[in-house]
Design a protein around this motif. Structure first.
Motif, short mmCIF file in Angstrom:
data_model
loop_
_atom_site.label_atom_id
_atom_site.label_comp_id
_atom_site.label_asym_id
_atom_site.label_seq_id
_atom_site.Cartn_x
_atom_site.Cartn_y
_atom_site.Cartn_z
N THR A 202 78.46 26.20 46.45
CA THR A 202 77.09 25.87 46.09
C THR A 202 76.50 26.81 45.03
O THR A 202 75.64 26.41 44.26
CB THR A 202 76.19 25.90 47.34
OG1 THR A 202 76.34 27.17 48.01
CG2 THR A 202 76.58 24.79 48.30
N SER A 203 76.92 28.07 45.00
CA SER A 203 76.49 28.97 43.93
C SER A 203 77.50 30.10 43.79
O SER A 203 78.27 30.37 44.72
CB SER A 203 75.08 29.54 44.19
OG SER A 203 75.09 30.41 45.30
N VAL A 204 77.46 30.75 42.62
CA VAL A 204 78.45 31.78 42.30
C VAL A 204 77.77 32.91 41.54
O VAL A 204 76.87 32.67 40.72
CB VAL A 204 79.59 31.21 41.43
CG1 VAL A 204 80.68 32.25 41.21
CG2 VAL A 204 80.18 29.95 42.04
N GLU A 205 78.18 34.14 41.82
CA GLU A 205 77.77 35.28 41.00
C GLU A 205 78.95 35.69 40.13
O GLU A 205 79.99 36.08 40.64
CB GLU A 205 77.30 36.47 41.85
CG GLU A 205 76.77 37.61 40.98
CD GLU A 205 76.35 38.83 41.79
OE1 GLU A 205 75.75 39.75 41.20
OE2 GLU A 205 76.66 38.89 43.00
N LEU A 206 78.77 35.61 38.81
CA LEU A 206 79.83 35.89 37.86
C LEU A 206 79.66 37.28 37.26
O LEU A 206 78.55 37.68 36.89
CB LEU A 206 79.79 34.85 36.72
CG LEU A 206 79.75 33.38 37.13
CD1 LEU A 206 79.53 32.49 35.91
CD2 LEU A 206 81.02 32.98 37.85
N ALA A 207 80.74 38.02 37.14
CA ALA A 207 80.72 39.30 36.45
C ALA A 207 80.81 39.05 34.95
O ALA A 207 81.75 38.40 34.48
CB ALA A 207 81.89 40.17 36.91
#
Length: 420
Positions: A202-207
């Motif tokens: 549903t959501s992602v934190e990208l570096a």
């Protein structure tokens, strides 16, 4: 009654959409469909709560769930009496954090939108090279997309901090290497490439990283695959390390040459494209094979020429069997030998291109037609290549057509001309 079943579903997701019956569902699908292929219903939940209610409804009615990004019509197989969940409504969040050097995004955000947003902050996400069109962040991860900038900084999972996802038990989970003290195990690597088998992202934190001040692209036009093995050994020890190292096989190089007359020399049998985020010097032995470009605009032009390969191959051979392969660089020469032998045995062309070791090669078996006999031959050839890959220290990926819970198709045949 079916009407009662779906009336309850509509009530459960008032802000979303429910598509019932062939008239409403068929515009969401593509490809040749049998009677048993279209889903019973297609659902576009508007938020996390509505997605949880869809999963609860499916469990109550004993319906299985298939997932697609909903950004373009999807090919399906055997979804009769099942629910197709489209995640296109999960596209509102794009939040850049300078202190965390990260971008938090909803899974339904189109990749092109992400690329534009990153550029506006002077940032980049390393796997977005090239930018695959018609795909979303969530489906890119679920399909196992690696991109090509993985030589120095690792693959996609090395550039993901956290993933929010919903299991088919209806519970919301957080997973990722950045979650210190999380009360659930890190299963990010299990979700990567799972194609929705274990749940819905549903959501992602990208570096993310700042855009570099300089770039240098080198196109190595080599006389044989053995030279490519030597080159890659050299790139491992010669500093600084390149960000991207992309290999194009003998047949892939022929296709590139036919599509881009001005890009490749006639003497090139195989091609290796390498890119650095700084200027560097090459050994004189390799300069003779190298076309060096430090101007960003010119480098983008070369990448665009190279990324025309999928469409050029599609024009040459509309019918083809595809797979992805992981392989050590040391095995390239043996692999090319097997391509030539198997091409003669089966009278089918075999081409590959992509990254080695950290990433994957895209493997194509080019067919003269789509007849059942030819498809069987291509399948037999693919089995031989699977055996060869294992013998050479690698493996084949994605050798089966998409089916239930397997609908996150990476749009490799429709690569965007954007490069960053």
């Amino acid at each position: 009654m079916l009407f009662d079943r779906y009336a309850k579903l509509k009530k459960a997701i008032p802000d979303g959409s429910v598509h019932i019956g062939l008239k409403q569902v068929m515009p969401l699908l593509q490809g040749k469909l049998e009677k048993c292929d279209p889903p019973a219903v297609a659902v576009e939940p508007a938020n996390l709560d509505e997605l949880c209610r869809v999963i609860e409804f499916a469990a109550e009615k004993n319906l299985k769930i298939a997932v697609s990004n909903g950004l373009s019509p999807v090919s399906v197989n055997g979804l009769s009496e099942q629910i197709l969940v489209l995640t296109s409504r999960f596209s509102g969040l794009l939040n850049f954090s300078k202190s965390r050097a990260s971008m938090r995004v909803d899974s339904g955000v189109p990749i092109e939108t992400l690329a534009v947003e990153l550029a506006s902050h002077g940032q980049r996400w390393m796997p977005l090279h090239p930018v695959p069109s018609g795909d979303s962040v969530g489906s890119l991860i679920a399909s196992g997309w690696e991109g090509f900038r993985n030589w120095r900084d690792g693959g996609t999972m090395s550039n993901i901090r956290a993933i929010e996802w919903i299991g088919f038990d209806g519970r919301v989970y957080l997973s990722g290497s950045s979650l210190v003290g999380a009360d659930s195990p890190d299963v990010s690597s299990l979700l990567f490439g799972s194609r929705g088998k274990y749940g819905i992202i549903t959501s992602v934190e990208l570096a993310v990283k700042p855009l570099p001040d300089a770039r240098m692209l080198v196109l190595f036009e080599l006389p044989e695959a053995a030279k490519a093995v030597e080159l890659i050994r050299y790139l491992r020890v010669a500093g600084p390390a390149p960000e991207a190292v992309v290999y194009f096989s003998e047949l892939a190089t022929e296709i590139l040459r036919s599509a881009n007359d001005h890009t490749l020399k006639d003497k090139a049998r195989v091609v290796v494209a390498a890119e650095w985020d700084t200027d560097c010097d090459l050994n004189s032995e390799w300069e003779r094979y190298a076309r060096i470009e430090s101007d960003p605009k010119a480098a983008n032009g070369i990448w665009q020429d190279l990324f025309r390969l999928p469409k050029a191959a599609a024009r040459l051979s509309p019918h083809r069997t595809t797979a992805r392969m992981k392989l050590p660089a040391s095995a390239i020469e043996d692999l090319e030998d097997r391509f030539r032998d198997l091409s003669k045995d089966y009278n089918l062309g075999v081409a590959c291109w992509g990254t080695l070791e950290q990433g994957h090669l895209h493997l194509w078996i080019l067919q003269p037609d789509g007849e059942a006999r030819t498809n069987r031959q291509a399948g037999d050839l693919l089995k031989k290549l699977a055996e060869d890959a294992a013998r050479l220290g690698g493996c084949l990926l994605d050798t089966k057509p998409a089916s239930l819970l397997n609908l996150h198709d990476t749009a490799i045949d429709e690569l965007s001309s954007q490069v960053s």
